[in-house]
Design a protein around this motif. Structure first.
Motif, mmCIF file in Angstrom:
data_model
loop_
_atom_site.group_PDB
_atom_site.id
_atom_site.type_symbol
_atom_site.label_atom_id
_atom_site.label_comp_id
_atom_site.label_asym_id
_atom_site.label_seq_id
_atom_site.Cartn_x
_atom_site.Cartn_y
_atom_site.Cartn_z
ATOM 1 N N GLY A 170 0.829 -1.202 0.000
ATOM 2 C CA GLY A 170 0.000 0.000 0.000
ATOM 3 C C GLY A 170 0.860 1.247 0.000
ATOM 4 N N ALA A 171 1.958 1.209 0.777
ATOM 5 C CA ALA A 171 2.915 2.324 0.770
ATOM 6 C C ALA A 171 3.555 2.479 -0.599
ATOM 7 C CB ALA A 171 3.995 2.095 1.832
ATOM 8 N N LEU A 172 3.920 1.343 -1.197
ATOM 9 C CA LEU A 172 4.566 1.388 -2.513
ATOM 10 C C LEU A 172 3.657 2.012 -3.564
ATOM 11 C CD1 LEU A 172 6.903 0.618 -4.436
ATOM 12 C CD2 LEU A 172 5.820 -1.626 -4.692
ATOM 13 N N PHE A 173 2.394 1.607 -3.590
ATOM 14 C CA PHE A 173 1.492 2.107 -4.624
ATOM 15 C C PHE A 173 0.985 3.507 -4.323
ATOM 16 C CE2 PHE A 173 1.418 -2.359 -5.871
ATOM 17 C CZ PHE A 173 1.606 -2.210 -7.235
ATOM 18 N N GLY A 211 11.276 -7.774 10.945
ATOM 19 C CA GLY A 211 10.972 -6.766 11.964
ATOM 20 C C GLY A 211 11.846 -5.530 11.840
ATOM 21 N N SER A 212 13.140 -5.723 11.578
ATOM 22 C CA SER A 212 14.061 -4.588 11.447
ATOM 23 C C SER A 212 13.678 -3.698 10.276
ATOM 24 C CB SER A 212 15.497 -5.098 11.270
ATOM 25 O OG SER A 212 15.903 -5.861 12.395
ATOM 26 N N SER A 213 13.305 -4.306 9.152
ATOM 27 C CA SER A 213 12.944 -3.515 7.972
ATOM 28 C C SER A 213 11.634 -2.765 8.193
ATOM 29 C CB SER A 213 12.841 -4.414 6.733
ATOM 30 O OG SER A 213 11.828 -5.393 6.900
ATOM 31 N N LEU A 214 10.696 -3.366 8.907
ATOM 32 C CA LEU A 214 9.433 -2.680 9.202
ATOM 33 C C LEU A 214 9.655 -1.484 10.129
ATOM 34 C CD1 LEU A 214 7.094 -5.765 9.700
ATOM 35 C CD2 LEU A 214 6.922 -4.076 7.869
ATOM 36 N N ILE A 215 10.534 -1.636 11.112
ATOM 37 C CA ILE A 215 10.834 -0.527 12.032
ATOM 38 C C ILE A 215 11.498 0.624 11.280
ATOM 39 C CG2 ILE A 215 12.282 0.173 13.978
ATOM 40 C CD1 ILE A 215 11.816 -2.647 15.135
ATOM 41 N N LEU A 216 12.496 0.308 10.444
ATOM 42 C CA LEU A 216 13.201 1.347 9.690
ATOM 43 C C LEU A 216 12.262 2.055 8.715
ATOM 44 C CD1 LEU A 216 15.839 2.784 9.102
ATOM 45 C CD2 LEU A 216 16.433 0.942 7.500
ATOM 46 N N GLY A 217 11.379 1.296 8.073
ATOM 47 C CA GLY A 217 10.412 1.901 7.159
ATOM 48 C C GLY A 217 9.453 2.825 7.879
ATOM 49 N N ALA A 218 9.015 2.427 9.077
ATOM 50 C CA ALA A 218 8.096 3.260 9.855
ATOM 51 C C ALA A 218 8.772 4.557 10.300
ATOM 52 C CB ALA A 218 7.592 2.484 11.070
ATOM 53 N N ILE A 219 10.037 4.473 10.721
ATOM 54 C CA ILE A 219 10.780 5.671 11.126
ATOM 55 C C ILE A 219 10.906 6.644 9.947
ATOM 56 C CG2 ILE A 219 13.048 6.534 11.849
ATOM 57 C CD1 ILE A 219 13.342 3.952 13.504
ATOM 58 N N SER A 220 11.217 6.132 8.781
ATOM 59 C CA SER A 220 11.359 6.976 7.582
ATOM 60 C C SER A 220 10.032 7.622 7.217
ATOM 61 C CB SER A 220 11.887 6.138 6.411
ATOM 62 O OG SER A 220 13.140 5.568 6.716
ATOM 63 N N GLY A 248 -3.019 -2.212 -2.603
ATOM 64 C CA GLY A 248 -2.482 -1.228 -3.537
ATOM 65 C C GLY A 248 -3.576 -0.542 -4.324
ATOM 66 N N GLY A 249 -4.595 -1.332 -4.729
ATOM 67 C CA GLY A 249 -5.701 -0.767 -5.494
ATOM 68 C C GLY A 249 -6.546 0.200 -4.692
ATOM 69 N N VAL A 250 -6.658 -0.029 -3.378
ATOM 70 C CA VAL A 250 -7.415 0.879 -2.513
ATOM 71 C C VAL A 250 -6.646 2.178 -2.282
ATOM 72 C CG1 VAL A 250 -8.285 1.211 -0.168
ATOM 73 C CG2 VAL A 250 -8.721 -0.941 -1.364
ATOM 74 N N PHE A 251 -5.338 2.065 -2.039
ATOM 75 C CA PHE A 251 -4.535 3.239 -1.715
ATOM 76 C C PHE A 251 -4.256 4.122 -2.936
ATOM 77 C CE2 PHE A 251 -4.203 1.292 2.244
ATOM 78 C CZ PHE A 251 -3.467 2.048 3.133
ATOM 79 N N ALA A 300 2.347 11.195 1.762
ATOM 80 C CA ALA A 300 3.049 11.019 3.034
ATOM 81 C C ALA A 300 2.149 10.372 4.080
ATOM 82 C CB ALA A 300 3.569 12.366 3.532
ATOM 83 N N VAL A 301 0.903 10.801 4.149
ATOM 84 C CA VAL A 301 -0.040 10.250 5.131
ATOM 85 C C VAL A 301 -0.322 8.778 4.843
ATOM 86 C CG1 VAL A 301 -2.418 10.349 5.973
ATOM 87 C CG2 VAL A 301 -1.103 12.458 5.691
ATOM 88 N N LEU A 302 -0.572 8.445 3.576
ATOM 89 C CA LEU A 302 -0.889 7.060 3.212
ATOM 90 C C LEU A 302 0.299 6.131 3.464
ATOM 91 C CD1 LEU A 302 -2.929 7.661 -0.056
ATOM 92 C CD2 LEU A 302 -3.810 6.846 2.134
ATOM 93 N N ILE A 303 1.493 6.596 3.156
ATOM 94 C CA ILE A 303 2.689 5.782 3.421
ATOM 95 C C ILE A 303 2.857 5.575 4.922
ATOM 96 C CG2 ILE A 303 5.220 5.791 3.328
ATOM 97 C CD1 ILE A 303 5.021 7.075 0.571
ATOM 98 N N PHE A 304 2.627 6.617 5.695
ATOM 99 C CA PHE A 304 2.718 6.519 7.156
ATOM 100 C C PHE A 304 1.729 5.483 7.688
ATOM 101 C CE2 PHE A 304 0.980 7.854 11.274
ATOM 102 C CZ PHE A 304 2.126 7.822 12.058
ATOM 103 N N VAL A 305 0.489 5.546 7.235
ATOM 104 C CA VAL A 305 -0.544 4.601 7.677
ATOM 105 C C VAL A 305 -0.150 3.170 7.315
ATOM 106 C CG1 VAL A 305 -2.929 3.861 7.299
ATOM 107 C CG2 VAL A 305 -2.416 6.293 7.609
ATOM 108 N N SER A 306 0.377 2.978 6.105
ATOM 109 C CA SER A 306 0.771 1.646 5.654
ATOM 110 C C SER A 306 1.907 1.079 6.498
ATOM 111 C CB SER A 306 1.206 1.698 4.185
ATOM 112 O OG SER A 306 0.167 2.136 3.351
ATOM 113 N N GLU A 307 2.944 1.875 6.701
ATOM 114 C CA GLU A 307 4.122 1.398 7.430
ATOM 115 C C GLU A 307 3.801 1.119 8.896
ATOM 116 O OE1 GLU A 307 7.005 0.568 6.288
ATOM 117 O OE2 GLU A 307 6.861 1.288 4.225
#
Length: 405
Positions: free
Chosen positions: A230-233, A286-295, A357-360, A376-383
């Motif tokens: 969802g973040a990607l799309f 888990g590490s990649s999800l944390i780093l993505g959320a911080i970004s 992805g189709g929803v976002f 930015a908001v949609l990526i934040f929600v996804s991560e």
């Protein structure tokens, strides 16, 4: 073991060719992104409506995977792949001649429906041939090759726009579809022999796929991957407008920036192959999800300062690297958990990725195209959503290991 029966040369070819056929999404989505602003003008429609062409393709990809999985259980891999890419080529031809946004959206749905065969069956073929850590390593290579296409697709699309209209891009997609069909019949051997094919009715195949939705850990992994996509799309659908209209980059400059992020996905795809020797799959995830959320938090926070493209581009680069990691490692975890019904598992993974992805995708346009705030908001929600689901998954796994009271 089956991992040992494949020569290095054969594995190299499989990596390239399966990477190519699994690139249905990048090919049909990324190549025409530089043309979206001009297509909006050509079709005389709104930003959110032209972005719906991405959504329609994603819906087609999602629905198609529900159909292709059970069919390939009965008929093998090669026939569904061949038919899928033949229809993909045909719809690409028809799109060249459309002049209404309604016809364009319908054909984009059919194009996604046909192209879903490449996404489902590339994973299923890999699962037929590899298992365990070998499967993780092969998926890393496969995703790395797949990641080349997000790099070159928008560059090719931007280059073609210097000499022709957006219709020429779909002409190239037609040629690619035809070449893939030829490649399937000349080089790809059937990996699901008749002795291993389902003897049940196709209806039972759909029932087996429905059973995948009852597997808690598998579904949590699939939903995590879906939210990350969802973040990607959100990025894919909004980026051409954000960087061309808001930050005033040319189509060619945007293509290069998009290609750089494609390189980030390749880097992320290949990271698990090196880390799994020292870390578990869940530690890497888990590490990649944390780093993505911080970004994502950093990018969202940049909305409070003077607009600066680097405060958007740099966090995005880190996010797409993390998306690449999650894509590889989550796919490996999910597919390794299924000794049987690999087609069904692959189909459900693809379904959730494309549905989210189709929803976002249209939300990024519907919330406004005058700034990067919706993206930015949609990526934040996804991560953040993916990270929360991962925490829930870990809690369930700890509960499963706890001694009974």
């Amino acid at each position: 073991m089956k991992n040992e029966q494949i020569s290095k040369d054969r594995k190299l070819w499989l990596t390239f060719f399966l990477g190519l056929i699994s690139a249905t999404g990048p090919l049909s989505l990324d190549m025409y992104l530089p043309a979206l602003p001009t297509m909006q003008t050509a079709f005389r429609t709104q930003t959110s409506v032209i972005q719906m062409s991405i959504t329609f393709c994603l819906i087609g990809l999602a629905v198609g995977q529900l159909i292709v999985g059970p069919l390939s259980d009965h008929f093998g891999r090669r026939m569904p792949l061949s038919i899928g890419f033949a229809v993909f080529a045909l719809t690409s031809i028809l799109i060249i001649f459309v002049h209404s946004i309604e016809a364009f959206l319908i054909l984009r749905f059919i194009q996604g429906l046909a192209g879903s065969a490449g996404q489902v069956l590339s994973r299923a073929v890999a699962r037929d041939l590899f298992s365990g850590k070998e499967l993780t390593k092969f998926f890393a290579l496969l995703m790395g090759v797949n990641g080349v296409f997000p790099i070159i697709s928008p560059i090719i699309g931007g280059f073609l726009l210097n000499f022709m209209t957006w219709r020429g891009i779909f002409g190239l997609l037609t040629i690619i579809g035809i070449l893939v069909v030829i490649g399937i019949w000349l080089t790809l051997q059937e990996t699901l022999p008749e002795s291993l094919r389902s003897k049940e009715s196709i209806f039972q195949g759909f029932k087996s796929m429905g059973a995948m939705f009852t597997k808690r850990d598998f579904m949590l992994i699939a939903l995590i991957q879906g939210l990350v996509f969802g973040a990607l799309f959100s990025y894919i659908s909004a980026s051409s407008f954000v960087f061309q209209n808001f930050f005033h980059l040319s189509a060619q400059q945007f293509s290069l920036l998009y290609a750089l992020n494609g390189l980030g996905i390749i880097i992320g795809n290949n990271i698990p192959a090196y880390l799994t020797a020292k870390l578990t799959n869940f530690q890497v995830l888990g590490s990649s999800l944390i780093l993505g959320a911080i970004s994502a938090v950093v990018m969202l926070g940049s909305l409070g300062v003077t607009p600066n493209m680097f405060l958007v581009a740099v966090p995005l680069f880190v996010i797409v690297i993390c998306i690449g990691v999650v894509n590889t490692i989550a796919t490996s975890i999910a597919m390794n958990s299924q000794d049987k019904n690999s087609d069904s598992a692959s189909a459900v993974l693809g379904l959730l990725m494309n549905i989210v992805g189709g929803v976002f995708t249209p939300l990024a346009g519907a919330l406004g195209a005058s700034s990067y705030a919706p993206m930015a908001v949609l990526i934040f929600v996804s991560e953040i959503g993916g990270l929360i689901l991962f925490a829930i998954l870990l809690k369930f796994k700890k509960m499963d290991k706890s001694p009974e009271k």
